[in-house]
Every structure is written in structure tokens, then in C-alpha cells.
Design an enzyme around this catalytic site. Structure first.
Site, PDB file in Angstrom:
ATOM      1  N   GLU A 193      -4.770   0.432  -2.455  1.00 30.09           N
ATOM      2  CA  GLU A 193      -3.381   0.854  -2.601  1.00 30.09           C
ATOM      3  C   GLU A 193      -2.441  -0.348  -2.672  1.00 30.09           C
ATOM      4  O   GLU A 193      -1.461  -0.333  -3.426  1.00 30.09           O
ATOM      5  CB  GLU A 193      -2.979   1.769  -1.444  1.00 30.09           C
ATOM      6  CG  GLU A 193      -3.675   3.111  -1.489  1.00 30.09           C
ATOM      7  CD  GLU A 193      -3.391   3.972  -0.274  1.00 30.09           C
ATOM      8  OE1 GLU A 193      -2.922   3.445   0.768  1.00 30.09           O
ATOM      9  OE2 GLU A 193      -3.641   5.188  -0.349  1.00 30.09           O
ATOM     10  N   GLY A 235       1.778   1.619  -3.524  1.00 32.57           N
ATOM     11  CA  GLY A 235       0.576   1.838  -4.329  1.00 32.57           C
ATOM     12  C   GLY A 235      -0.012   3.219  -4.181  1.00 32.57           C
ATOM     13  O   GLY A 235      -0.553   3.779  -5.143  1.00 32.57           O
ATOM     14  N   ASP A 236       0.086   3.785  -3.006  1.00 33.08           N
ATOM     15  CA  ASP A 236      -0.394   5.144  -2.773  1.00 33.08           C
ATOM     16  C   ASP A 236       0.305   6.101  -3.731  1.00 33.08           C
ATOM     17  O   ASP A 236      -0.334   6.909  -4.412  1.00 33.08           O
ATOM     18  CB  ASP A 236      -0.136   5.532  -1.317  1.00 33.08           C
ATOM     19  CG  ASP A 236      -0.545   6.957  -0.993  1.00 33.08           C
ATOM     20  OD1 ASP A 236      -1.651   7.372  -1.396  1.00 33.08           O
ATOM     21  OD2 ASP A 236       0.238   7.662  -0.330  1.00 33.08           O
ATOM     22  N   ALA A 237       1.619   5.987  -3.810  1.00 29.20           N
ATOM     23  CA  ALA A 237       2.400   6.860  -4.695  1.00 29.20           C
ATOM     24  C   ALA A 237       2.154   6.523  -6.167  1.00 29.20           C
ATOM     25  O   ALA A 237       2.022   7.420  -6.999  1.00 29.20           O
ATOM     26  CB  ALA A 237       3.884   6.730  -4.361  1.00 29.20           C
ATOM     27  N   ALA A 258       0.827  -1.212   0.000  1.00 28.27           N
ATOM     28  CA  ALA A 258       0.000   0.000   0.000  1.00 28.27           C
ATOM     29  C   ALA A 258       0.861   1.262   0.000  1.00 28.27           C
ATOM     30  O   ALA A 258       0.512   2.258  -0.631  1.00 28.27           O
ATOM     31  CB  ALA A 258      -0.944  -0.002   1.199  1.00 28.27           C
TER      32      ALA A 258
END
Length: 134
Positions: free
Chosen positions: A102, A18-20, A15
């Protein structure tokens, strides 16, 4: 890191990436459609990347049966990960679903599935623009 080794990473680690990863797609999209003022960019990006928006998108992807069994498994790993933090503007369930979203994005990025990541990110961006009121 190989794909089998990637499966050993925690949902929260996935995550984190994945957020970025997803936010990069959103930021590029906003600039490409002509949003250029920093204040405007930040406000607009939040509409796409908030925990509430990500939870909405995850539920929509599941309803649309867009994900493979492996991708659903990665989502669930992220969703079920024990986090010691919570979102500022979302309840625990929404935050956990968003963490799963994410994690899926991070897994696709880290495993080199860039075409699949781009496909899902584009679908998500379009879905936000079509239907998300957030």
C-alpha cells in the site's frame, strides 16, 4: 508537495493513500467487467485488496523483478513502519508486507506517477485473476 518532500512521509501515511488508490483501480475493474450488485462488488473486491492478497502480490512483483530500486525502498519503508494496529484476518508478517504494498501504491499516486501506478495495478489485478486462490 515535491518528490523529495514525499520521501519524508512515513510509510504508514503512504499506505493510507495507497490503500484507497489501489482499491479504486479494483472497483473500476469490477464494474467494467460487469459486476454491478453491491454485495457481489464488496465480496469480489475483498479478494483483490485483502492483506493476504496484497502480500501475495508484493511477493510476486519482487519475484518478477518488476520494481525499480526506488520502489523497493518505498515498499520496505512501508513494510518496516511501526503500526499500532493489525489486520483482522492476517498474521503480523502478512500485514506488514501488505502495508509495504500500500505504501508503494500511495507513493506512486502522490508523486503523480499515474502511468506507473496504473501499470502495476493492472498487473496486480491480472495476477489475482490468474493465480491467486486466497
Amino acid at each position: 508537495m515535491s518528490k523529495p518532500e514525499m520521501k519524508l512521509l512515513s510509510g504508514l501515511t503512504l499506505a493510507y493513500v495507497g490503500d484507497a488508490s489501489y482499491e479504486i483501480f479494483v472497483r473500476k475493474h469490477l464494474v467494467l467487467v460487469g459486476k454491478t450488485r453491491p454485495n457481489q462488488l464488496h465480496r469480489e473486491a475483498t479478494h483483490y485488496v485483502s492483506a493476504k492478497a496484497q502480500a501475495f502480490l508484493m511477493e510476486e512483483m519482487l519475484k518478477a523483478d518488476l520494481l525499480t530500486a526506488e520502489e523497493v525502498g518505498i515498499y520496505k519503508r512501508g513494510r518496516n513502519a511501526k503500526s499500532h494496529t493489525t489486520a483482522k484476518n492476517a498474521d503480523v508478517t502478512t500485514y506488514r508486507v501488505a502495508t509495504g504494498f500500500e505504501a508503494l501504491m500511495g507513493y506512486l499516486d502522490l508523486t503523480g506517477a499515474s502511468a506507473r501506478l496504473a501499470e502495476l495495478a493492472a498487473w496486480c489485478i491480472a495476477k489475482v485473476e490468474e493465480t491467486y486462490e486466497g
